[in-house]
Scaffold this motif. Structure first.
Motif, short mmCIF file in Angstrom:
data_model
loop_
_atom_site.label_atom_id
_atom_site.label_comp_id
_atom_site.label_asym_id
_atom_site.label_seq_id
_atom_site.Cartn_x
_atom_site.Cartn_y
_atom_site.Cartn_z
N UNK A 10 0.88 -1.16 0.00
CA UNK A 10 0.00 0.00 0.00
C UNK A 10 0.92 1.22 0.00
N UNK A 11 0.91 1.96 -1.10
CA UNK A 11 1.75 3.15 -1.21
C UNK A 11 1.00 4.32 -0.57
N UNK A 12 1.58 4.85 0.50
CA UNK A 12 0.94 5.94 1.22
C UNK A 12 1.82 7.19 1.11
N UNK A 13 1.35 8.31 1.60
CA UNK A 13 2.05 9.58 1.39
C UNK A 13 3.44 9.63 2.02
N UNK A 14 3.66 8.98 3.15
CA UNK A 14 4.96 9.04 3.82
C UNK A 14 5.65 7.69 3.98
N UNK A 58 3.38 0.54 3.11
CA UNK A 58 2.92 -0.51 4.02
C UNK A 58 3.01 -1.84 3.28
N UNK A 59 3.79 -2.76 3.85
CA UNK A 59 3.97 -4.08 3.27
C UNK A 59 3.17 -5.07 4.11
N UNK A 60 2.23 -5.77 3.47
CA UNK A 60 1.43 -6.78 4.15
C UNK A 60 1.88 -8.15 3.68
N UNK A 61 2.14 -9.03 4.64
CA UNK A 61 2.64 -10.37 4.32
C UNK A 61 1.69 -11.41 4.89
N UNK A 62 1.33 -12.38 4.06
CA UNK A 62 0.52 -13.52 4.48
C UNK A 62 1.32 -14.78 4.18
N UNK A 63 1.51 -15.60 5.20
CA UNK A 63 2.30 -16.82 5.06
C UNK A 63 1.39 -18.03 5.02
N UNK A 64 1.81 -19.07 4.31
CA UNK A 64 1.00 -20.29 4.20
C UNK A 64 1.16 -21.19 5.42
N UNK A 65 2.23 -21.01 6.17
CA UNK A 65 2.46 -21.75 7.42
C UNK A 65 2.91 -20.75 8.48
N UNK A 66 2.78 -21.08 9.76
CA UNK A 66 3.23 -20.14 10.80
C UNK A 66 4.67 -19.69 10.56
N UNK A 67 4.88 -18.38 10.63
CA UNK A 67 6.18 -17.80 10.29
C UNK A 67 6.98 -17.50 11.55
N UNK A 68 8.22 -18.00 11.59
CA UNK A 68 9.11 -17.76 12.73
C UNK A 68 10.47 -17.24 12.27
#
Length: 145
Positions: free
Chosen positions: A52-56, A59-69
């Protein structure tokens, strides 16, 4: 196909060829990592990343297929724009335009950075992902690759 006419056999063969070529095209598109019809999402076997390109910031949104560690960071590992996964499937990372190694490309009025997704918090492994994130504000476009 015994008992079928020559035309019926040719139709079946054409349908099979169409089906096989359709699978090949969809597979090739998936390898490129782009969701059909948009360049906002990058999809791999393990992740779906959207911007999401915002003015300042970006925002990077990440969805993982398995629990991420593992570890995710923008720019260098010690840039301050990072997080260590705690087993959830969904995370967000705020990447400011004026920090974390984000580069402002003046002629195109765009901002770029590198996103690294490491699936182990301390080791670099085969299968870790590195993506270039780019927001072009003059054109309103988003690129991820």
């Amino acid at each position: 196909m015994q008992g079928h006419t020559r035309i019926e056999k040719e139709v079946v063969i054409l349908v099979l060829l169409f089906f096989i070529s359709k699978i090949s095209c969809e597979t090739a598109g998936t390898k490129l990592g782009y969701k059909a019809g948009t360049f906002k999402d990058f999809v791999s076997e393990k992740t779906r990343v959207s911007l999401a390109c915002r003015s300042n910031d970006i925002m990077v949104n990440l969805n993982f297929s398995v629990p991420f560690r593992g570890l995710v960071h923008a720019g260098k590992k010690d840039s301050g724009c990072s997080f260590r996964g705690d087993g959830k499937l969904t995370y967000s990372l705020n990447v400011p335009h004026a920090a974390c190694g984000t580069i402002h490309v003046t002629p195109q009025d765009s901002f770029a950075n590198t996103l690294t997704i490491r699936y182990h918090h301390a080791l670099e492994l085969e299968g870790d992902e590195i993506k270039t994130i780019l927001c072009k504000y003059g054109t309103g476009s988003i690129q991820l690759g």
